[in-house]
Design an enzyme around this catalytic site. Structure first.
Site, PDB file in Angstrom:
ATOM      1  N   CYS A   1      39.341  42.791  34.310  1.00 22.97           N
ATOM      2  CA  CYS A   1      40.157  41.133  34.098  1.00 22.97           C
ATOM      3  C   CYS A   1      40.990  39.990  35.110  1.00 22.97           C
ATOM      4  O   CYS A   1      41.251  41.319  36.376  1.00 22.97           O
ATOM      5  CB  CYS A   1      40.940  41.696  32.967  1.00 22.97           C
ATOM      6  SG  CYS A   1      42.655  42.848  33.589  1.00 22.97           S
TER       7      CYS A   1
ATOM      8  N   HIS B   1      46.211  48.709  43.258  1.00 17.80           N
ATOM      9  CA  HIS B   1      45.313  47.530  42.626  1.00 17.80           C
ATOM     10  C   HIS B   1      45.860  46.288  43.550  1.00 17.80           C
ATOM     11  O   HIS B   1      46.437  44.988  43.437  1.00 17.80           O
ATOM     12  CB  HIS B   1      45.395  46.879  41.461  1.00 17.80           C
ATOM     13  CG  HIS B   1      44.638  46.376  41.037  1.00 17.80           C
ATOM     14  ND1 HIS B   1      43.803  45.298  41.238  1.00 17.80           N
ATOM     15  CD2 HIS B   1      45.316  44.937  40.311  1.00 17.80           C
ATOM     16  CE1 HIS B   1      43.269  44.203  40.900  1.00 17.80           C
ATOM     17  NE2 HIS B   1      44.597  43.920  40.182  1.00 17.80           N
TER      18      HIS B   1
ATOM     19  N   CYS C   1      41.744  39.077  40.031  1.00 16.78           N
ATOM     20  CA  CYS C   1      41.148  40.324  40.705  1.00 16.78           C
ATOM     21  C   CYS C   1      39.993  40.337  40.398  1.00 16.78           C
ATOM     22  O   CYS C   1      39.270  41.628  40.538  1.00 16.78           O
ATOM     23  CB  CYS C   1      41.405  40.469  39.502  1.00 16.78           C
ATOM     24  SG  CYS C   1      43.481  40.691  39.874  1.00 16.78           S
TER      25      CYS C   1
END
Lengths: 327, 440
Positions: B426, B391, B98
């Protein structure tokens, strides 16, 4: 008085042998004597098969290193231990025997190129509340027999077999604490397919029918096939991580079988020294749905500390009948 | 601390010129049949159009995807070749879960700072809908052996190894390879460890939706987003969400925690499809092309934690990386004007804030005299974040950098020095990448 085998026995033959012995004993209605054969079985010139080792390492989901995983050494030594158990004067039937626990001291790294000598013997024939238990000790040494590399003690239970002359312990520490096990938040989860037993059989050579299929397991009185205890042990060791220090010890006690397919939750807790170095890990595994404990154990750096938390302490060293003199 | 952070001598500035992304879509929605290359090309096309980059040779384009088909080994270069950029623009793929987009921005900025590049485009794309599905390991091994076989007899023998179970496909999972637990289950552990309440998580989720909706309403995203496939806003955005609605959702992660099970579909990000790009440049290049300069990319820092047996939470690496980044730049949390903390889960943001406010964590884990500090909530994710926008793993970094650069530019100066912004992302594998930006 050792029995020297010139080559590694085939597990498939040993299982057939065991089946034949069982049939013979049923026919002759022979009552076994409550004594263990005094001789050990030894095989020299043993070497890991690289293709099998790689398949074993990949099944555990970890990178294939040149050093043998501790669980793989158990698989390597297992045919020798089985040879002890199929001897005519071994008092317990091999088929249907249940694995209770394992304690291993892994003294030095073993590479796949190392030529090894493996020696196994039985000890501690004792009454158990649901049958008779026995310990099988396997020692793996360098081929010259000089340095001890790996030493494992496996405790097996022959369920429903009571030998004359052995005390049957009363209802002692019954596994009643299973009911009050409150599962912690898992740190890992295993999704075990119905073919888990077959997959481990293929890499370990342990084709015990209780692990292979529903039908073959039912033939031995189980409702479904179950995962190999040593699959669970080898995989939890892989999960805990490697490489560990060159010298480490581990133990595992099996509390309930893992019927396949299964979802197993695990909690692994590490302890670290003040300098941040790994000291050890404790693990517990339970059924993700029923919260029944499957197994517990620990890994520690260096020599083992006898466990007293679950069941009885498992001695890893010490004199025993038929112990090999240090050579 | 009012001094601006100045680069070391011999290192020039890297600026954010602007960005472009396509609206993010919930998986299986508007982009269900769009590939990574489709979406990355669409985002790139919009960037080219916005900044007049047709036939321009850009120094380098770096982008990546987390869920990637093996055929997309040159995803970014292929997207460049399919775009209006000059075909002489080099490109490469990178991947840091990510944090992919963040690492692309930091790496390219560093090359600009060193004078190796004058211009660069960082990006990221992900499709949870058009995810790669592989043949099973068994079938793969057989097919590879078949390919190596020389004789027909060998080939027949190898084909005979195929078993029915080999025919079931192997789809990617959100599980961490070392634990078999999903990211949500990992975060549930951390959320419980830091005793983050359900209420606090739902409030953060609600604020994300409200802030993102408000930003759309005042046309903040007009020059950051190009519509695609009928979408002009992120499809996950629920402008009319309320605490009542969020509070009715049942926990989906950490359910065996009982009372401590607080993570719902409302305060966790959904699987999302989308792509983003950021145009970076040297001051000279931007000036020569008469392009805006929104912010400087000041510094970046990566971190990782030992999460495997739960020593630290899977998504807690930024809690360690941010203090290092700020210390290196002589700053504290109080010196930051905008915080963009990626909302993988509401619990991730709140656990990070809780750790920074915890005296014991500050002393024993960060080696400080006490707690690291507090984040002023009025400065946190002020234009919404991942809980509302969604996301698409590798695309989140580009969204954050472009959004923050524009916010900083609009803010201009604070107390006589350029406004500062911090980004924290993160990533899977216990990693995190954080960056410091400064208004121009």
């Amino acid at each position: 008085m050792d029995q020297q085998l010139t080559e590694m026995p085939l597990l498939s033959k040993l299982y057939l042998n065991a089946a034949a012995t069982a049939a013979k004993q049923r026919l002759l209605r022979t009552t076994p004597v409550a004594a263990l054969p005094a001789r050990a079985v030894e095989v020299r010139g043993v070497q890991a098969d690289l293709a099998k080792l790689t398949a074993f390492q990949h099944l555990m989901g970890k990178p294939a290193r040149d050093v043998l995983p501790s669980g793989y050494i158990h698989a390597l030594a297992f045919p020798v231990a089985m040879s002890v158990m199929v001897q005519d004067d071994f008092p317990l039937p091999l088929l249907g025997m249940v694995h209770l626990d394992n304690a291993v001291e892994h003294l030095a790294p073993v590479r796949f190129t190392d030529v090894l000598s493996i020696r196994a013997w039985a000890r501690e024939l004792k009454g158990h509340r649901s049958g008779t238990q026995v310990q099988l000790v396997a020692e793996v040494r360098s081929d010259d027999g000089l340095s001890l590399l790996w030493r494992g003690v496996s405790t097996y239970l022959a369920k429903g077999i009571y030998l004359p002359g052995l005390d049957k312990p009363g209802k002692g520490p019954a596994p009643g604490d299973r009911a009050i096990f409150a599962p912690p938040q898992p740190t890992a989860r295993w999704q075990l397919g119905v073919d888990t037993g077959r997959a481990y059989a293929a890499v370990s050579g342990d084709f015990n029918p209780i692990h292979l299929s529903v039908l073959s397991a039912r033939a031995l009185g189980l409702r479904r096939s179950i995962a190999h205890g040593m699959y669970a042990a080898a995989r939890v060791l892989a999960d805990i991580g490697s490489p560990k220090p060159d010298h480490f010890s581990w133990n595992i006690s099996f509390e309930s079988p893992i019927f396949l397919p299964a979802q197993v939750s695990l909690h692994i807790a590490d302890t670290f020294a003040d300098d941040g170095g790994w000291q050890g890990s404790e693990f517990t595994a339970w059924n993700a749905h029923s919260a029944r404990v499957h197994f517990r154990g620990s890994v520690v750096a260096g020599a083992a500390v006898p466990r007293t938390t679950v069941g009885q302490p498992i001695p890893v060293t010490g004199a025993e009948p038929g112990a090999a003199p240090l050579r | 601390m009012n001094a601006t952070t100045t680069p070391a001598s011999g290192v020039r500035k890297a600026v954010v010129v602007g960005g472009n992304r396509i609206p993010f879509a919930r998986a299986g929605g508007a982009y269900a049949h769009s590939s990574n290359q489709d979406m990355l090309t669409a985002a790139l096309d919009g960037l080219v159009a916005r900044f007049g980059l047709q036939d321009e040779t850009i120094g380098e384009v770096a982008a990546g995807a987390v869920l990637k088909h093996s055929r997309d080994f040159n995803l970014t270069r292929e997207a460049v070749l399919g775009s209006a950029l000059s075909a002489t623009t080099p490109a490469y793929d990178l991947q840091q879960a990510c944090a992919t987009g963040m690492e692309a921005v930091i790496g390219l900025s560093n090359k600009i700072k060193l004078g190796q590049l004058d211009s660069a485009i960082a990006g990221g794309v992900d499709s949870a809908s058009d995810a790669p599905i592989a043949v099973s390991e068994g079938l793969r091994a057989i097919l590879l052996d078949l390919n190596r076989a020389k004789t027909t007899v060998d080939k027949v023998r190898i084909l005979a190894r195929i078993r029915p179970k080999d025919l079931s496909p192997d789809a990617p999972s959100t599980g961490e390879p070392r634990t078999g637990l999903s990211m949500g289950e990992h975060q549930a552990l951390t959320t419980a460890q830091w005793k983050i309440s359900r209420l606090a998580q739902d409030e953060l989720a609600l604020a994300s939706h409200k802030n993102l909706a408000a930003a759309y309403d005042r046309h903040f995203f007009d020059d950051l987003i190009t519509p695609y496939r009928g979408l002009s806003r992120d499809s996950n955005l629920r402008a009319d969400s309320t605490m009542e609605k969020l509070s009715t959702l049942k926990p989906v992660f950490g359910r065996n925690l009982g009372e401590a099970a607080t993570m719902t579909a409302g305060n966790s990000t959904p699987l999302t499809d989308g792509a983003s790009t950021v145009l970076l440049a040297s001051e000279d290049w931007a000036a020569a092309h008469e392009l805006p300069m929104l912010a400087n990319v000041v510094d970046g820092e990566a971190g990782a934690v030992d999460f495997v047996h739960g020593k630290d939470g899977l998504l807690m690496a930024p809690a360690f990386a941010v203090p290092r980044l700020l210390a290196r730049n002589g700053l504290t949390l109080a010196d930051i004007d905008y915080f963009e903390i990626h909302e993988a889960f509401a619990g991730t943001v709140l656990s990070t804030l809780a750790a920074w406010e915890d005296e014991d964590f500050g002393k024993t884990r960060l080696g400080l005299d006490g707690a690291f500090g507090s984040v002023d909530r009025d400065k946190l994710n002020v234009n919404g974040s991942s809980l509302a926008a969604g996301h698409p793993f590798a695309a989140t970094g580009g969204r954050l950098v472009a959004t923050l650069a524009k916010m900083l530019h609009e803010r201009g100066h604070v107390d006589g020095r350029p406004a500062r912004g911090l980004i924290s992302v993160c990533a899977a594998g216990g990693q995190g990448v954080v960056a410091l930006l400064e208004a121009r």
